[in-house]
Enzyme design. Structure first.
Site, PDB file in Angstrom:
ATOM      1  N   SER A 104       0.815  -1.220   0.000  1.00  0.00           N
ATOM      2  CA  SER A 104       0.000   0.000   0.000  1.00  0.00           C
ATOM      3  C   SER A 104       0.844   1.264   0.000  1.00  0.00           C
ATOM      4  CB  SER A 104      -0.916   0.008   1.233  1.00  0.00           C
ATOM      5  OG  SER A 104      -0.146  -0.059   2.417  1.00  0.00           O
ATOM      6  N   THR A 207      -1.688   3.661   4.436  1.00  0.00           N
ATOM      7  CA  THR A 207      -0.703   4.731   4.303  1.00  0.00           C
ATOM      8  C   THR A 207       0.293   4.674   5.452  1.00  0.00           C
ATOM      9  OG1 THR A 207      -2.432   6.136   3.367  1.00  0.00           O
ATOM     10  CG2 THR A 207      -0.496   7.249   4.243  1.00  0.00           C
ATOM     11  N   THR A 225       1.998   7.045   0.127  1.00  0.00           N
ATOM     12  CA  THR A 225       1.080   5.934  -0.140  1.00  0.00           C
ATOM     13  C   THR A 225       0.977   5.645  -1.631  1.00  0.00           C
ATOM     14  OG1 THR A 225      -1.184   5.151   0.259  1.00  0.00           O
ATOM     15  CG2 THR A 225      -0.930   7.454  -0.345  1.00  0.00           C
ATOM     16  N   ARG A 235      -7.311   9.048  -9.377  1.00  0.00           N
ATOM     17  CA  ARG A 235      -7.795   9.332  -8.022  1.00  0.00           C
ATOM     18  C   ARG A 235      -6.631   9.723  -7.115  1.00  0.00           C
ATOM     19  NH1 ARG A 235      -6.707   7.188  -2.593  1.00  0.00           N
ATOM     20  NH2 ARG A 235      -8.591   7.540  -1.348  1.00  0.00           N
ATOM     21  N   VAL A 236      -6.851  10.725  -6.291  1.00  0.00           N
ATOM     22  CA  VAL A 236      -5.883  11.167  -5.294  1.00  0.00           C
ATOM     23  C   VAL A 236      -6.582  11.202  -3.947  1.00  0.00           C
ATOM     24  CG1 VAL A 236      -4.437  13.083  -4.490  1.00  0.00           C
ATOM     25  CG2 VAL A 236      -4.522  12.507  -6.930  1.00  0.00           C
ATOM     26  N   THR A 258      -4.546   8.208   8.332  1.00  0.00           N
ATOM     27  CA  THR A 258      -4.510   7.020   7.495  1.00  0.00           C
ATOM     28  C   THR A 258      -5.931   6.494   7.367  1.00  0.00           C
ATOM     29  OG1 THR A 258      -3.508   4.829   7.206  1.00  0.00           O
ATOM     30  CG2 THR A 258      -4.085   5.472   9.445  1.00  0.00           C
ATOM     31  N   GLY A 259      -6.176   5.695   6.367  1.00  0.00           N
ATOM     32  CA  GLY A 259      -7.520   5.179   6.168  1.00  0.00           C
ATOM     33  C   GLY A 259      -8.091   5.626   4.841  1.00  0.00           C
ATOM     34  N   LEU A 260      -9.391   5.670   4.757  1.00  0.00           N
ATOM     35  CA  LEU A 260     -10.052   6.046   3.508  1.00  0.00           C
ATOM     36  C   LEU A 260      -9.945   7.558   3.303  1.00  0.00           C
ATOM     37  CD1 LEU A 260     -11.607   4.865   1.137  1.00  0.00           C
ATOM     38  CD2 LEU A 260     -13.719   5.231   2.416  1.00  0.00           C
ATOM     39  N   GLY A 261      -9.130   7.948   2.324  1.00  0.00           N
ATOM     40  CA  GLY A 261      -8.765   9.343   2.149  1.00  0.00           C
ATOM     41  C   GLY A 261      -9.914  10.299   1.923  1.00  0.00           C
TER      42      GLY A 261
END
Length: 346
Positions: A104, A207, A225, A235-236, A258-261
């Site tokens: 990741s 991340t 990441t 996608r960013v 960290t996690g779902l951006g």
């Protein structure tokens, strides 16, 4: 009794209210300074006050997830030798970017839905200097490229082909655009359904964010990441966005996410945490409030995980996540360990 005598002196000398206020503050401060730490001042038991139970460490480095352990080891080798904290947070996460078993972060990560690995990274100093890159390909160390953006351009953020061209200009080699064996197998398996769905606490959003403080109190942070697996091409997420995935203010503290951006971006998570600390919240309280707001704003809470990590200028730290499973690595002069963060859902 002590404060009563102060007011007696003020009254006898006809000192104005503003002067009274300053006189009282100085008198109280002097009393604390003169009293032994283990004793009492004006009836206050210093042993029982909350600040006696807080842990403060300088120098110190913190990073997200278990891969932060190896990253911290490298960062600590720099900090413990009185090195620059910015060097520490860059070199630390480069360890993760280079890890061929890391799926990741870095060029060995899982690809987007087109089968291409695109990378995001950001770095920031306590004085507000910062640099970011996003949607960049074939660069082994996007964190180094982000630092070059910060130090060698008038800009903060470069993306895509422009970021790659700048990397070439700076002498950074382009890596072969070939998926690692693990990534290739995973991608081929995914193509059978082509169903994009983030998985809680699993490799497609892990991340690495790192924040650190040196012995003098200087702060810096980094975040890098390969983004969520099988994302739309282009996608960013939050990681390269200053204020979302990373924010550092030398007068206050630092935070990373960290996690779902997408969910972090909605609340400007890292900036929010630093601003809450500016207003007097502890790092732990600030992380918990940020999670509370993310939960309230989430568009798909059932499939969302976010973890926040924060550090203030005194070396006090905090961490919190939406769901169990988020952990962070900590390294200071007393110990190195992996810590499970508390969470909104138990």
């Amino acid at each position: 009794m002590f404060v009563y005598h102060i007011f007696q002196i003020l009254a006898e000398n006809n000192i104005c209210m503003e002067s009274r206020r300053k006189f009282i503050q100085k008198s109280l401060i002097s009393s604390f300074a003169l009293a032994p730490i283990s004793g009492q001042v004006a009836g206050i038991d210093l042993k029982s006050t909350t600040f006696q139970n807080k842990k403060f460490f300088k120098p110190q480095v913190l990073s997200t997830w278990n891969h932060g352990m190896a990253a911290n080891t490298k960062a600590w080798s720099i900090l413990s030798a009185n090195g620059n904290v910015l060097d520490a947070v860059e070199e630390g996460v480069k360890v993760t970017e280079s890890d061929k078993n890391m799926y990741s972060v870095g060029i060995y990560g899982l690809p987007d839905r087109e089968g291409l690995v695109t990378l995001d990274a950001s770095i920031m100093k306590g004085d507000g200097s910062c640099g970011s890159v996003a949607f960049v390909r074939q660069i082994k160390h996007p964190i180094t490229l982000a630092r070059k953006v910060m130090e060698k351009t008038p800009h903060v953020f470069l993306v895509g082909e422009g970021a790659r061209q700048f990397a070439i200009q700076e002498g950074m080699p382009l890596e072969k655009e070939i998926l690692s064996p693990h990534a290739s197998n995973a991608y081929n398996k995914w193509k059978k359904t082509s169903n994009y769905k983030p998985i809680i606490n699993i490799e497609n959003h892990d991340t690495i964010g790192m924040i650190g403080i040196d012995a003098s109190g200087e702060l810096a942070g980094s975040c890098t990441t390969s983004g969520v697996a099988y994302k739309m091409h282009g996608r960013v997420g939050d990681s390269p966005i200053i204020g979302a995935g990373l924010f550092v203010d030398g007068e206050v503290g630092a935070a990373t996410a960290t996690g779902l951006g997408e969910e972090v971006i909605r609340i400007c998570g890292a900036f929010l945490i630093v601003e809450l600390m500016r207003q007097g919240r502890t790092p732990q309280e600030a992380c918990e409030e940020a999670v509370k707001r993310a939960v309230a704003k989430s568009k798909d809470l059932e499939n969302t995980q976010i973890g926040f990590l924060a550090l203030n200028r005194d070396g006090e730290f905090g961490a919190y996540s939406i769901r169990p499973g988020f952990n962070f690595a900590q390294h200071n002069q007393q110990y190195q360990k992996l810590v499970d963060a508390n969470s909104w859902f138990k």
